[in-house]
Design a protein around this motif. Structure first.
Motif, PDB file in Angstrom:
ATOM      1  N   LEU A   1      68.875  -8.077  -9.570  1.00 54.93           N
ATOM      2  CA  LEU A   1      69.644  -6.915  -9.117  1.00 54.93           C
ATOM      3  C   LEU A   1      68.775  -5.874  -8.412  1.00 54.93           C
ATOM      4  CD1 LEU A   1      71.972  -6.440 -12.218  1.00 54.93           C
ATOM      5  CD2 LEU A   1      72.588  -7.342  -9.970  1.00 54.93           C
ATOM      6  N   GLY A   2      67.483  -6.106  -8.370  1.00 51.61           N
ATOM      7  CA  GLY A   2      66.592  -5.200  -7.647  1.00 51.61           C
ATOM      8  C   GLY A   2      65.990  -4.091  -8.465  1.00 51.61           C
ATOM      9  N   LEU A   3      66.076  -4.187  -9.804  1.00 44.46           N
ATOM     10  CA  LEU A   3      65.465  -3.152 -10.659  1.00 44.46           C
ATOM     11  C   LEU A   3      63.950  -3.244 -10.673  1.00 44.46           C
ATOM     12  CD1 LEU A   3      67.674  -2.690 -13.812  1.00 44.46           C
ATOM     13  CD2 LEU A   3      66.745  -0.915 -12.370  1.00 44.46           C
ATOM     14  N   GLY A   4      63.409  -4.432 -10.500  1.00 42.66           N
ATOM     15  CA  GLY A   4      61.970  -4.644 -10.613  1.00 42.66           C
ATOM     16  C   GLY A   4      61.303  -4.403  -9.351  1.00 42.66           C
TER      17      GLY A   4
ATOM     18  N   VAL B   1      67.615 -11.205 -19.445  1.00 45.71           N
ATOM     19  CA  VAL B   1      67.837  -9.818 -19.031  1.00 45.71           C
ATOM     20  C   VAL B   1      66.837  -9.430 -17.952  1.00 45.71           C
ATOM     21  CG1 VAL B   1      67.695  -7.421 -19.824  1.00 45.71           C
ATOM     22  CG2 VAL B   1      68.932  -9.097 -21.173  1.00 45.71           C
ATOM     23  N   TYR B   2      65.580  -9.832 -18.125  1.00 46.87           N
ATOM     24  CA  TYR B   2      64.560  -9.534 -17.107  1.00 46.87           C
ATOM     25  C   TYR B   2      64.908 -10.194 -15.778  1.00 46.87           C
ATOM     26  CZ  TYR B   2      60.107  -9.285 -14.707  1.00 46.87           C
ATOM     27  OH  TYR B   2      59.127  -9.056 -13.780  1.00 46.87           O
ATOM     28  N   TRP B   3      65.313 -11.467 -15.833  1.00 46.98           N
ATOM     29  CA  TRP B   3      65.670 -12.174 -14.609  1.00 46.98           C
ATOM     30  C   TRP B   3      66.866 -11.512 -13.919  1.00 46.98           C
ATOM     31  CZ3 TRP B   3      65.450 -17.262 -17.764  1.00 46.98           C
ATOM     32  CH2 TRP B   3      64.125 -17.646 -17.924  1.00 46.98           C
ATOM     33  N   ALA B   4      67.856 -11.102 -14.710  1.00 46.53           N
ATOM     34  CA  ALA B   4      69.042 -10.452 -14.129  1.00 46.53           C
ATOM     35  C   ALA B   4      68.669  -9.107 -13.505  1.00 46.53           C
ATOM     36  CB  ALA B   4      70.115 -10.258 -15.209  1.00 46.53           C
ATOM     37  N   CYS B   5      67.841  -8.332 -14.197  1.00 44.09           N
ATOM     38  CA  CYS B   5      67.418  -7.042 -13.660  1.00 44.09           C
ATOM     39  C   CYS B   5      66.606  -7.219 -12.383  1.00 44.09           C
ATOM     40  CB  CYS B   5      66.610  -6.264 -14.699  1.00 44.09           C
ATOM     41  SG  CYS B   5      67.574  -5.663 -16.073  1.00 44.09           S
ATOM     42  N   THR B   6      65.742  -8.219 -12.367  1.00 46.24           N
ATOM     43  CA  THR B   6      64.947  -8.487 -11.171  1.00 46.24           C
ATOM     44  C   THR B   6      65.846  -8.929 -10.014  1.00 46.24           C
ATOM     45  OG1 THR B   6      63.083  -9.130 -12.569  1.00 46.24           O
ATOM     46  CG2 THR B   6      62.999  -9.802 -10.278  1.00 46.24           C
TER      47      THR B   6
ATOM     48  N   VAL C   1      53.215  -7.265 -25.800  1.00 48.05           N
ATOM     49  CA  VAL C   1      54.252  -6.598 -25.018  1.00 48.05           C
ATOM     50  C   VAL C   1      53.711  -5.310 -24.394  1.00 48.05           C
ATOM     51  CG1 VAL C   1      56.457  -5.380 -25.203  1.00 48.05           C
ATOM     52  CG2 VAL C   1      56.189  -7.616 -26.247  1.00 48.05           C
ATOM     53  N   ALA C   2      52.979  -4.524 -25.162  1.00 49.16           N
ATOM     54  CA  ALA C   2      52.447  -3.265 -24.627  1.00 49.16           C
ATOM     55  C   ALA C   2      51.484  -3.512 -23.477  1.00 49.16           C
ATOM     56  CB  ALA C   2      51.752  -2.478 -25.737  1.00 49.16           C
ATOM     57  N   SER C   3      50.607  -4.503 -23.621  1.00 47.13           N
ATOM     58  CA  SER C   3      49.673  -4.778 -22.541  1.00 47.13           C
ATOM     59  C   SER C   3      50.390  -5.343 -21.320  1.00 47.13           C
ATOM     60  CB  SER C   3      48.568  -5.718 -23.007  1.00 47.13           C
ATOM     61  OG  SER C   3      49.101  -6.982 -23.325  1.00 47.13           O
ATOM     62  N   ALA C   4      51.427  -6.131 -21.529  1.00 48.47           N
ATOM     63  CA  ALA C   4      52.176  -6.670 -20.394  1.00 48.47           C
ATOM     64  C   ALA C   4      52.947  -5.578 -19.660  1.00 48.47           C
ATOM     65  CB  ALA C   4      53.135  -7.754 -20.872  1.00 48.47           C
ATOM     66  N   LEU C   5      53.415  -4.585 -20.396  1.00 49.26           N
ATOM     67  CA  LEU C   5      54.178  -3.509 -19.769  1.00 49.26           C
ATOM     68  C   LEU C   5      53.293  -2.507 -19.035  1.00 49.26           C
ATOM     69  CD1 LEU C   5      56.914  -2.548 -22.379  1.00 49.26           C
ATOM     70  CD2 LEU C   5      57.239  -3.582 -20.146  1.00 49.26           C
ATOM     71  N   LEU C   6      52.170  -2.158 -19.608  1.00 47.69           N
ATOM     72  CA  LEU C   6      51.408  -1.021 -19.112  1.00 47.69           C
ATOM     73  C   LEU C   6      50.189  -1.364 -18.280  1.00 47.69           C
ATOM     74  CD1 LEU C   6      51.609   1.116 -22.360  1.00 47.69           C
ATOM     75  CD2 LEU C   6      53.033   1.278 -20.332  1.00 47.69           C
TER      76      LEU C   6
ATOM     77  N   PRO D   1      60.534  -1.159 -14.432  1.00 44.99           N
ATOM     78  CA  PRO D   1      61.827  -0.852 -15.087  1.00 44.99           C
ATOM     79  C   PRO D   1      62.549  -2.088 -15.617  1.00 44.99           C
ATOM     80  CG  PRO D   1      61.635   0.323 -13.013  1.00 44.99           C
ATOM     81  CD  PRO D   1      60.464  -0.609 -13.087  1.00 44.99           C
ATOM     82  N   ALA D   2      62.477  -3.195 -14.900  1.00 40.60           N
ATOM     83  CA  ALA D   2      63.132  -4.426 -15.374  1.00 40.60           C
ATOM     84  C   ALA D   2      62.499  -4.901 -16.672  1.00 40.60           C
ATOM     85  CB  ALA D   2      63.045  -5.515 -14.310  1.00 40.60           C
ATOM     86  N   ALA D   3      61.191  -4.781 -16.777  1.00 41.79           N
ATOM     87  CA  ALA D   3      60.503  -5.192 -18.002  1.00 41.79           C
ATOM     88  C   ALA D   3      60.873  -4.286 -19.168  1.00 41.79           C
ATOM     89  CB  ALA D   3      58.998  -5.194 -17.783  1.00 41.79           C
ATOM     90  N   VAL D   4      61.007  -3.005 -18.910  1.00 38.69           N
ATOM     91  CA  VAL D   4      61.377  -2.071 -19.981  1.00 38.69           C
ATOM     92  C   VAL D   4      62.779  -2.393 -20.505  1.00 38.69           C
ATOM     93  CG1 VAL D   4      61.848   0.348 -20.512  1.00 38.69           C
ATOM     94  CG2 VAL D   4      59.863  -0.252 -19.134  1.00 38.69           C
ATOM     95  N   VAL D   5      63.707  -2.651 -19.606  1.00 34.74           N
ATOM     96  CA  VAL D   5      65.071  -2.999 -20.025  1.00 34.74           C
ATOM     97  C   VAL D   5      65.061  -4.306 -20.823  1.00 34.74           C
ATOM     98  CG1 VAL D   5      67.359  -3.667 -19.176  1.00 34.74           C
ATOM     99  CG2 VAL D   5      66.154  -1.757 -18.115  1.00 34.74           C
ATOM    100  N   ALA D   6      64.273  -5.281 -20.379  1.00 31.77           N
ATOM    101  CA  ALA D   6      64.191  -6.563 -21.090  1.00 31.77           C
ATOM    102  C   ALA D   6      63.579  -6.402 -22.473  1.00 31.77           C
ATOM    103  CB  ALA D   6      63.382  -7.559 -20.265  1.00 31.77           C
ATOM    104  N   VAL D   7      62.554  -5.554 -22.590  1.00 31.16           N
ATOM    105  CA  VAL D   7      61.932  -5.318 -23.896  1.00 31.16           C
ATOM    106  C   VAL D   7      62.911  -4.637 -24.837  1.00 31.16           C
ATOM    107  CG1 VAL D   7      60.164  -3.971 -25.074  1.00 31.16           C
ATOM    108  CG2 VAL D   7      59.561  -5.328 -23.086  1.00 31.16           C
TER     109      VAL D   7
END
Length: 105
Positions: free
Chosen positions: A102-105, A95-100, A50-55, A66-72
């Motif tokens: 909605l334009g968060l990603g 959650v990631y799909w919904a955030c994406t 997760v850390a490597s995927a986020l950063l 931001p979408a990934a952070v909310v999903a995590v």
């Protein structure tokens, strides 16, 4: 080497490895320090993934999506409540799909 022969050989080797586990019986018991730390392996590996995927991105280490952070965060809350790591996928991905969407990603 012939591709069909190569696939057949890989299948035989895979079958032999799996069959050896059945024939050998139970796994040897873990002892001492290894037994006390074995339950921590899965969370450590999941955290590293997760850390490597986020950063980490193609450009290098940088801020997280931001979408990934909310999903995590949603996945972590679900795992904390349910006690099952699989719920991170069941909650985090939608959650990631919904955030994406909605334009968060």
């Amino acid at each position: 080497m012939n591709p069909i022969l190569l696939f057949a050989l890989a299948g035989v080797i895979t079958f032999a490895i799996r069959a050896s586990l059945v024939v050998a019986g139970d796994r040897p018991a873990l002892q001492g320090v290894v037994a006390s730390h074995a339950p921590l392996v899965a969370p450590a590996v999941l955290s590293a993934i997760v850390a490597s995927a986020l950063l980490v991105s193609d450009e290098g280490i940088g801020p997280a999506d931001p979408a990934a952070v909310v999903a995590v965060i949603a996945g972590a809350v679900a795992v904390h409540r349910q006690g099952n790591a699989f719920t991170a996928l069941l909650v985090g991905l939608p959650v990631y799909w919904a955030c994406t969407a909605l334009g968060l990603g």
